[in-house]
Design a protein around this motif. Sequence first.
Motif, short mmCIF file in Angstrom:
data_model
loop_
_atom_site.label_atom_id
_atom_site.label_comp_id
_atom_site.label_asym_id
_atom_site.label_seq_id
_atom_site.Cartn_x
_atom_site.Cartn_y
_atom_site.Cartn_z
N ASP A 188 0.82 -1.22 0.00
CA ASP A 188 0.00 0.00 0.00
C ASP A 188 0.85 1.26 0.00
O ASP A 188 0.38 2.34 0.35
CB ASP A 188 -0.92 0.01 1.22
N PHE A 189 2.12 1.14 -0.41
CA PHE A 189 3.01 2.30 -0.38
C PHE A 189 2.82 3.21 -1.59
O PHE A 189 3.37 4.30 -1.62
CB PHE A 189 4.47 1.85 -0.25
N LYS A 214 4.33 6.09 5.37
CA LYS A 214 3.97 7.44 5.82
C LYS A 214 5.06 7.99 6.75
O LYS A 214 5.36 9.19 6.71
CB LYS A 214 2.62 7.41 6.54
N GLN A 215 5.62 7.13 7.55
CA GLN A 215 6.68 7.56 8.47
C GLN A 215 8.02 7.66 7.75
O GLN A 215 8.84 8.53 8.07
CB GLN A 215 6.78 6.58 9.63
N TYR A 216 8.22 6.78 6.77
CA TYR A 216 9.49 6.73 6.05
C TYR A 216 9.25 6.78 4.53
O TYR A 216 9.45 5.78 3.84
CB TYR A 216 10.27 5.46 6.40
N HIS A 250 13.23 0.56 3.48
CA HIS A 250 13.31 -0.68 4.25
C HIS A 250 14.74 -0.93 4.70
O HIS A 250 15.67 -0.25 4.27
CB HIS A 250 12.82 -1.86 3.41
N HIS A 288 8.88 -4.00 10.38
CA HIS A 288 8.53 -3.85 8.97
C HIS A 288 7.13 -4.38 8.70
O HIS A 288 6.62 -5.24 9.42
CB HIS A 288 9.53 -4.60 8.09
N VAL A 289 6.51 -3.88 7.66
CA VAL A 289 5.21 -4.36 7.22
C VAL A 289 5.42 -5.68 6.50
O VAL A 289 6.02 -5.72 5.42
CB VAL A 289 4.52 -3.35 6.28
N TYR A 329 8.80 -3.91 4.19
CA TYR A 329 9.12 -2.48 4.12
C TYR A 329 8.60 -1.74 5.35
O TYR A 329 7.73 -2.22 6.08
CB TYR A 329 8.56 -1.86 2.84
N LEU A 330 9.15 -0.56 5.56
CA LEU A 330 8.76 0.28 6.69
C LEU A 330 7.48 1.04 6.37
O LEU A 330 7.09 1.15 5.20
CB LEU A 330 9.89 1.26 7.02
N ASP A 331 6.86 1.58 7.40
CA ASP A 331 5.66 2.40 7.22
C ASP A 331 5.96 3.54 6.26
O ASP A 331 6.79 4.41 6.55
CB ASP A 331 5.23 2.94 8.58
#
Length: 257
Positions: free
Chosen positions: A55-56, A175-177, A122, A166-167, A171-173
């Motif tokens: 969802d990125f 919105k935050q990253y 990530h 990580h999601v 990968y990282l959030d």
Amino acid sequence: MIKAQDAEFYNEQGYLLVKGVFNRQEVEAMRSGVEGILKRAIEQKRDGNHAWQGDFVPPEEMKKLVLKGFHDVHYHDAAFTQAVVHPNMTAILSRLIGPNVQLHHSKMLVKPPENGAVFPMHQDYPYFPHEKHTMLAASVHLDDADVENGCLHVIPGSHKSGPLPHVGRHYLDAKQYPVSSGIACPAEAGDVLFFNYLTIHGSPANRSERTRRNVLFQYRSATDFPTVNTHFDWGMGLMVCGENPNLDKVRPDFEIK
């Protein structure tokens, strides 16, 4: 190939771009290797889209993104085997990791023109966690890379934060990253970007009319061992410089069936 202050920069910032590691002929040999792998993959119906899902980015944009990837390229073309142990590479690795360095794995990443896939920010750590965190990636540029065609972005010093959630391990959030939270690392063909597997990194989509081809080699210290039995490969543990001090740990623990 690099100086003491370069190694200090890597230790502090978690990444290091080294110019001109490979010459024009060596780059061309690896380009030919990439194209040969893609050609054989199509002929043998092994071609596919390796773009990350998630969802990125908006769903409609996700459908358009393409990434051509293939693991263990040193099994497919000798140009990559030669690159793995190239004297310029081992000179750098011995300064960044230590005297005894092993290959973990290799892969190629091809972002085609106009719709080459985005990589959300990530860490590589979740894929193959190790005890001492010596693992690093060496991203070999086979084309000139800039923001327009999706060059790598890193967050300097982020490796000091340790492993982050990580999601789905991937990968990282976003919105935050967002990718924009990192600094761009433009490079020319033949340059290599080294970064620790805890360094947060990613890359935007390729919006240009130029292909972006990279080959990625993952290396580690011969005295750094995995904490989880994952991401094993037949050639894992190949010594690229120095020696293996552990006679009972010369290959991954797996069975041939």
